[in-house]
Design a protein around this motif. Structure first.
Motif, PDB file in Angstrom:
ATOM      1  N   ALA A 114     -21.521  71.434  33.905  1.00 52.14           N
ATOM      2  CA  ALA A 114     -22.122  71.713  35.213  1.00 52.14           C
ATOM      3  C   ALA A 114     -21.161  72.510  36.089  1.00 52.14           C
ATOM      4  CB  ALA A 114     -22.519  70.408  35.902  1.00 52.14           C
ATOM      5  N   SER A 129     -34.213  63.070  39.503  1.00 49.84           N
ATOM      6  CA  SER A 129     -33.527  64.037  40.360  1.00 49.84           C
ATOM      7  C   SER A 129     -32.509  63.338  41.250  1.00 49.84           C
ATOM      8  CB  SER A 129     -34.541  64.799  41.219  1.00 49.84           C
ATOM      9  OG  SER A 129     -35.306  65.677  40.428  1.00 49.84           O
ATOM     10  N   PRO A 188     -28.647  64.611  39.197  1.00 51.51           N
ATOM     11  CA  PRO A 188     -28.681  66.017  39.617  1.00 51.51           C
ATOM     12  C   PRO A 188     -27.764  66.900  38.776  1.00 51.51           C
ATOM     13  CG  PRO A 188     -27.429  64.695  41.182  1.00 51.51           C
ATOM     14  CD  PRO A 188     -28.090  63.734  40.247  1.00 51.51           C
ATOM     15  N   ILE A 189     -26.678  66.319  38.252  1.00 53.71           N
ATOM     16  CA  ILE A 189     -25.759  67.114  37.432  1.00 53.71           C
ATOM     17  C   ILE A 189     -26.425  67.512  36.122  1.00 53.71           C
ATOM     18  CG2 ILE A 189     -23.570  67.071  36.166  1.00 53.71           C
ATOM     19  CD1 ILE A 189     -22.438  65.286  38.337  1.00 53.71           C
ATOM     20  N   SER A 223     -29.542  67.983  35.647  1.00 50.71           N
ATOM     21  CA  SER A 223     -30.515  69.023  35.975  1.00 50.71           C
ATOM     22  C   SER A 223     -29.829  70.371  36.138  1.00 50.71           C
ATOM     23  CB  SER A 223     -31.266  68.647  37.268  1.00 50.71           C
ATOM     24  OG  SER A 223     -32.274  69.589  37.550  1.00 50.71           O
ATOM     25  N   LYS A 224     -28.632  70.374  36.709  1.00 43.97           N
ATOM     26  CA  LYS A 224     -27.899  71.626  36.908  1.00 43.97           C
ATOM     27  C   LYS A 224     -27.532  72.259  35.568  1.00 43.97           C
ATOM     28  CE  LYS A 224     -23.811  73.610  39.129  1.00 43.97           C
ATOM     29  NZ  LYS A 224     -22.612  73.356  39.970  1.00 43.97           N
ATOM     30  N   ALA A 263     -30.761  73.657  34.119  1.00 43.39           N
ATOM     31  CA  ALA A 263     -31.192  74.846  34.861  1.00 43.39           C
ATOM     32  C   ALA A 263     -30.338  76.060  34.486  1.00 43.39           C
ATOM     33  CB  ALA A 263     -31.120  74.587  36.360  1.00 43.39           C
ATOM     34  N   ASN A 264     -29.032  75.863  34.336  1.00 47.33           N
ATOM     35  CA  ASN A 264     -28.148  76.963  33.943  1.00 47.33           C
ATOM     36  C   ASN A 264     -28.513  77.494  32.563  1.00 47.33           C
ATOM     37  OD1 ASN A 264     -26.649  76.973  36.308  1.00 47.33           O
ATOM     38  ND2 ASN A 264     -25.084  75.577  35.523  1.00 47.33           N
ATOM     39  N   GLN A 313     -37.886  68.618  40.342  1.00 45.99           N
ATOM     40  CA  GLN A 313     -36.504  69.014  40.051  1.00 45.99           C
ATOM     41  C   GLN A 313     -35.878  69.849  41.165  1.00 45.99           C
ATOM     42  OE1 GLN A 313     -37.426  69.246  35.395  1.00 45.99           O
ATOM     43  NE2 GLN A 313     -35.547  70.311  35.941  1.00 45.99           N
ATOM     44  N   ASP A 321     -31.828  70.327  41.918  1.00 45.82           N
ATOM     45  CA  ASP A 321     -31.155  71.618  41.816  1.00 45.82           C
ATOM     46  C   ASP A 321     -30.779  72.239  43.159  1.00 45.82           C
ATOM     47  OD1 ASP A 321     -31.585  71.337  39.102  1.00 45.82           O
ATOM     48  OD2 ASP A 321     -33.400  72.556  39.090  1.00 45.82           O
ATOM     49  N   GLN A 362     -30.094  70.471  46.197  1.00 47.69           N
ATOM     50  CA  GLN A 362     -29.689  69.450  47.159  1.00 47.69           C
ATOM     51  C   GLN A 362     -28.876  70.001  48.330  1.00 47.69           C
ATOM     52  OE1 GLN A 362     -28.142  65.721  45.794  1.00 47.69           O
ATOM     53  NE2 GLN A 362     -29.868  65.342  44.426  1.00 47.69           N
TER      54      GLN A 362
END
Length: 238
Positions: free
Chosen positions: A39, A112, A116-117, A119-120, A123-124, A178, A182, A184
């Motif tokens: 992350a 979420s 959150p990490i 999800s990051k 997403a990346n 999400q 992503d 926050q």
């Protein structure tokens, strides 16, 4: 370097059960550390050394569980997907769509809040074109979403939902929930909140359920046959 994680050797009997449990705990420890490193640095910036340091284990011991950085990265991504897809996988065709979709939304908002990490990292991977997950997305995930779209279509045919595109409904729930993982920093700034509390996420779930389900649940005054019949109506031109 702190407590060492010793490689687990094959064994028989009760000891094997204990060691299997230890192995699972060690792998979780490594994956948790790797998730934070990926992350923070992305796949290319992350190194096995950084993960080993974060997990407080030796590099050789980490390699016992994951031979390559790519193996570790894919394991982090697959763990995230496995957890996130539970509520979609569990959509019950015989269940009430309001309850089933509401449960789906609440679960995703809770993820979420809690992860959150994770999800990051996911997403990346998507922003990079999904180089490591493309095969999975085009096979396993595609078939699973197609199957659950069938569940939504059946609810529509029975007049339990408005005639909407099942794929867009699933994508909408993914995106809406999400967002609270992503973005926050943006949410905190706009809301003027130093941190997003558990109560705040509860209100998020309530709001999203109201907004999304209001758009897909049938009008109580409309008959089931009328709602289902809309599926066959041609689009108006002009």
């Amino acid at each position: 370097m702190g407590d060492e994680i010793l490689p687990i050797q094959p064994d028989n009997g009760a000891d094997e059960v204990v060691k299997t449990r230890i192995q699972a705990r060690n792998e979780k420890r490594i994956l948790d550390a790797a998730q934070e490193v990926f992350a923070a640095y992305g796949f290319h910036g992350a190194t096995i050394d950084k993960v080993a340091e974060k997990a407080d284990i030796s590099k050789p011991n980490l390699h016992y569980y994951f031979k390559r950085k790519a193996d570790l990265y894919v394991a982090v991504l697959r763990r995230t997907l496995k957890t996130w897809l539970i509520p979609l996988t569990n959509l019950d065709p015989e269940g009430d769509p309001e309850k089933e979709l509401g449960r789906f939304i609440r679960f995703k908002v809770e993820m979420s809040r809690r992860s959150p990490i994770a999800s990051k990292v996911f997403a990346n991977e998507m922003l990079q074109g999904a180089p490591f997950l493309r095969d999975y997305l085009e096979t396993d995930l595609r078939m699973m979403v197609e199957s659950k779209s069938g569940v939504i279509r059946a609810w529509i045919a029975d007049g339990k939902l408005q005639p909407v595109d099942p794929y867009h409904l699933i994508f909408l729930i993914w995106a809406a929930t999400q967002h609270y993982a992503d973005f926050q920093p943006q949410i905190k700034a706009v809301m003027g909140m130093p941190r997003l509390t558990k109560d705040y996420f509860t209100s998020v779930s309530d709001s999203l359920i109201q907004i999304i389900l209001r758009g897909v649940l049938p009008d109580k005054t409309e008959s089931a046959g009328t709602a289902a019949a809309k599926l066959t109506l041609p689009l108006e031109s002009g």
